[in-house]
Design a protein around this motif. Structure first.
Motif, short mmCIF file in Angstrom:
data_model
loop_
_atom_site.label_atom_id
_atom_site.label_comp_id
_atom_site.label_asym_id
_atom_site.label_seq_id
_atom_site.Cartn_x
_atom_site.Cartn_y
_atom_site.Cartn_z
N SER A 204 40.73 41.57 23.57
CA SER A 204 40.43 41.55 25.00
C SER A 204 41.34 40.56 25.69
O SER A 204 41.88 39.63 25.07
N ILE A 205 41.51 40.78 27.00
CA ILE A 205 42.38 39.90 27.77
C ILE A 205 41.86 38.47 27.75
O ILE A 205 42.61 37.51 27.59
N SER B 60 50.70 29.20 44.03
CA SER B 60 51.22 29.79 45.26
C SER B 60 50.08 30.52 45.93
O SER B 60 49.00 30.69 45.35
N PRO B 61 50.30 30.97 47.16
CA PRO B 61 49.24 31.78 47.78
C PRO B 61 48.90 33.01 46.97
O PRO B 61 47.75 33.47 47.00
N ASN B 62 49.85 33.51 46.21
CA ASN B 62 49.56 34.67 45.36
C ASN B 62 48.64 34.29 44.19
O ASN B 62 47.82 35.10 43.74
N PHE B 63 48.77 33.06 43.71
CA PHE B 63 47.98 32.60 42.56
C PHE B 63 46.49 32.59 42.90
O PHE B 63 45.66 33.05 42.10
N VAL B 64 46.13 32.04 44.05
CA VAL B 64 44.72 31.91 44.38
C VAL B 64 44.08 33.25 44.71
O VAL B 64 42.85 33.35 44.84
N GLN B 65 44.93 34.31 44.87
CA GLN B 65 44.37 35.63 45.13
C GLN B 65 44.21 36.45 43.86
O GLN B 65 43.65 37.55 43.90
N SER B 66 44.63 35.89 42.73
CA SER B 66 44.58 36.63 41.46
C SER B 66 43.32 36.26 40.67
O SER B 66 43.03 35.08 40.45
N TRP C 269 42.74 37.05 37.45
CA TRP C 269 43.09 36.60 36.10
C TRP C 269 43.62 35.18 36.11
O TRP C 269 43.39 34.43 35.16
N CYS C 270 44.32 34.81 37.15
CA CYS C 270 44.74 33.41 37.25
C CYS C 270 43.54 32.47 37.30
O CYS C 270 43.57 31.36 36.74
N LEU D 165 42.81 29.49 34.69
CA LEU D 165 42.58 28.12 35.15
C LEU D 165 41.23 27.59 34.64
O LEU D 165 41.13 26.42 34.24
N TYR D 166 40.21 28.43 34.62
CA TYR D 166 38.88 28.00 34.16
C TYR D 166 38.93 27.61 32.69
O TYR D 166 38.42 26.54 32.31
N PHE D 167 39.53 28.45 31.84
CA PHE D 167 39.55 28.15 30.40
C PHE D 167 40.42 26.94 30.11
O PHE D 167 40.10 26.14 29.21
N ALA D 168 41.50 26.79 30.84
CA ALA D 168 42.33 25.61 30.65
C ALA D 168 41.57 24.35 31.08
O ALA D 168 41.66 23.31 30.42
N HIS D 169 40.87 24.46 32.17
CA HIS D 169 40.07 23.32 32.62
C HIS D 169 38.96 23.01 31.63
O HIS D 169 38.61 21.84 31.40
#
Length: 653
Positions: free
Chosen positions: A539-540, A559-565, A567-568, A572-576
């Motif tokens: 799974s992803i 970037s503005p694109n990052f906060v709209q994704s 999967w990003c 970010l959650y798992f890294a945090h």
């Protein structure tokens, strides 16, 4: 004319000589009037006034021994009280009393401590009956023996009331009818025989003139006046402290007493446990005292229909049955010292004016009494073990609205439970409306619950809590599967210098700038990119977690694109999560383009916190500053990683 005056002169002389002899031999002393005339209790006109007590002679403190061997206790123009009457002086007493013919001035006679035989006593009675005496009291008769038949003459008598107290009969074997018929056939208004251990009384042989009978503290039983129809004028009957047992039998006894108004049969052994047994009371009976017996709730099925005053205190009554016969005339009801748990209703007492329920077992009396009993003007409910709780609030409020109808308020109304309030007067006990109103309390609790749910729901939506819960669940499930499939490989081995997280819209910059400059520069840098390092079939989310755990650092291209994704956000959650679980400094933030705060979704609050607390690298627009940017980034991810041939990245032969 002289001849005509001679009889009158002789008569006056005779009266003078008699008075002189009387004063010389008995030493009579005229004293102040000590006896209160109660002729109103026995009116000459034969009115229906109830006789409630008999006249008793009050003795003066001046007592002396007369020349005729008895003691004069009291002597006035209308009253005479003598003591210590024996067989030795009884004839002298009879001779003295014989002079008081009807019409003379002596009306009240009291004899105390009389120790004579039967014939002597009868001779005294007979003499008194033919005298002017109206009220005759005899107290403490002892040594009464040799009882036999006596033909008593009741005619030509002024007597109205006779009281006899404490009679001791020493004759063990005699015909009792000889004794009882003397009293039963007396043609007087009131008869009192008390404290004499009397076991029976005959029915009068003819229609009796008795209006008052008092047989207090004897040994009478249910056989008294059985089927007796001669007491047609009797109004008051006192049978207190005897040995009556059956309430229906008592009612049958009164059924022939057509004028009976008051009956006191308190302090007996009365019971009524057979509800199928009917009771027949005198229709004229208006006042009944049944206190201090053994009566239960069934007593309400055996009561006079026209009763107005009813005393039932000190019994074993637990409640007033709702299906009882109506007592429409009842005005006063005394139920004190029973076992009541609540106030009785007035469904059967429509005319009730006074109710006494003191000293019962009432914890919280209902407050609708005055609504169901509109005629009640006084309620005596004190000295109960009140439980000071919400249920009692309505009763306390009732006192304020009743207009001082509660007798003994507030001293007699004290909390018994709970213990911390014991001794507190009800007037000082208060609770809030919210604490006692169940409906209001439920509505308030429901509103607070709805508000709390709404606030929690809003926070959950605003902070994207469901998403975090789902991600935490997936993290936990992945860890559990990894431990279950590869228990020996629990220690993670680093394979990459950095994991790159970026939006697909920023992929051109990552592929053309970031990856070439890091991997092709100095040193052997291994980067984890989803397009080339995610394992097919997994799974992803599992691939993201694996890459983050196997990487030394995690690079986030912001970037503005990052906060709209979406999967990003996962990455970010798992890294945090790794940042806090391993207490590592593994996050590197690259600000590719400025991000206006208003476009950052609420669920990216962690990103806001990271950017506020951690140093991030900003992609320079000037080319001259870019070498420094890459140098700083390469230094941040610099670490020697093991290679497949056993060497570490950066080592040479």
């Amino acid at each position: 004319m002289t001849e005509n005056m001679r009889p009158l002169r002789n008569f006056l002389l005779h009266k003078f000589l008699f008075a002189l002899a009387f004063w010389n031999h008995v030493s009579l002393s005229v004293e102040n009037e000590l006896f209160t005339s109660i002729s109103n209790d026995f009116p000459e006109d034969g009115s229906d006034k109830k006789i409630e007590r008999l006249p008793l002679l009050y003795t003066s403190s001046h007592q002396y021994k007369a020349n005729l061997d008895w003691v004069v206790i009291q002597n006035t123009t209308e009253s005479l009280s003598l003591s210590e009457i024996t067989n030795n002086n009884v004839q002298k007493l009879v001779a003295l009393l014989s002079n008081f013919r009807p019409g003379s001035g002596l009306y009240n006679l009291t004899l105390t401590n009389v120790s004579v035989d039967w014939n002597a006593l009868m001779e005294i009675f007979q003499t008194v009956w033919q005298s002017s005496i109206i009220y005759f009291n005899i107290d403490n008769v002892t040594q009464l023996s040799d009882i036999e038949r006596y033909d008593f003459n009741y005619s030509y008598s002024s007597m109205k009331a006779f009281t006899m107290k404490k009679v001791l009969i020493t004759d063990l074997y005699f015909t009792q009818d000889y004794l009882y018929q003397i009293f039963a056939n007396m043609n007087i208004t009131a008869l009192t025989i008390v404290e004499s251990e009397m076991i029976h009384m005959l029915c009068p042989s003819s229609d009796s003139t008795f209006r008052y009978l008092n047989f207090l503290k004897n040994d009478l039983t249910d056989l008294l006046f059985k089927n007796c129809d001669k007491l047609i004028q009797l109004e008051t009957l006192i049978l207190q402290k005897n040995k009556f047992e059956s309430l229906p039998k008592v009612s049958f006894m009164t059924s022939h007493m057509k004028s009976l108004k008051y009956l006191d049969i308190s302090s007996n052994l009365l019971r009524h446990d057979a509800p199928d047994v009917q009771c027949w009371w005198a229709e004229s009976l208006t006042e009944l005292d049944l206190s201090s017996n053994q009566l239960t709730d069934a007593v309400f099925e055996c009561l006079p229909a026209n009763i107005q005053k009813l005393r039932l205190q000190n019994n074993q009554i637990t409640s007033v049955p709702k299906g009882m016969a109506e007592l429409k005339a009842l005005k006063e009801l005394n139920l004190a010292s029973n076992r009541l748990a609540d106030l009785p209703g007035c469904s059967g007492f429509t005319s009730l004016e006074l109710l006494n329920i003191e000293m019962n077992l009432i914890l919280a009396p209902s407050a609708n009494l005055f609504q169901s009993c509109p005629r009640v003007r006084e309620l005596q409910a004190g000295h109960n073990p009140f439980k000071c709780s919400c249920e009692l609030q309505d009763f306390i409020r009732l006192e304020r609205q009743s207009g001082e109808k509660l007798f003994g308020w507030p001293a007699a109304y004290v909390c018994e439970y709970p213990e911390d309030l014991r001794g507190t007067q009800l007037k000082d006990f208060h609770l809030t409306e919210l604490a006692c109103n169940t409906t209001l309390l439920l509505v308030t609790a429901l509103l607070l619950t709805l508000v709390l749910v709404a606030v929690v729901a809003f926070l959950c939506i605003y902070l994207d809590v469901p998403w975090y819960v789902r991600m935490t669940w997936q993290w936990t499930q992945m860890k559990r599967r990894a431990w279950h499939n590869y228990p020996e490989e629990q220690e993670t081995v680093l394979q990459f210098h950095a994991f790159i997280s970026y939006s697909e819209r920023d992929a051109l910059w990552v592929k053309n700038e970031l990856i070439p400059n890091l991997e092709k520069g100095e040193g052997c840098v291994q980067l984890c990119q989803h397009e080339r390092n995610f394992i097919p079939g997994k799974s992803i989310v599992e691939n993201i977690i694996n890459c983050i755990e196997k990487s030394y650092k995690s690079i986030f291209v912001l970037s503005p694109n990052f906060v709209q994704s979406e999967w990003c956000h996962y990455e970010l959650y798992f890294a945090h999560h790794k940042l806090f679980s391993e207490n590592s400094n593994s996050l590197i933030l690259i600000l590719l383009e400025p991000i206006p705060p208003y476009i950052i979704p609420a669920r990216y609050h962690k990103l806001k916190a990271l950017m506020a607390k951690r140093t991030y690298l900003e992609w320079p627009k000037e080319r001259s500053k870019r070498p420094l940017f890459w140098a700083n980034l390469r230094a941040a991810i610099s670490i020697n990683l093991p290679m497949a041939d056993g060497k570490r990245c950066g080592e040479t032969d």
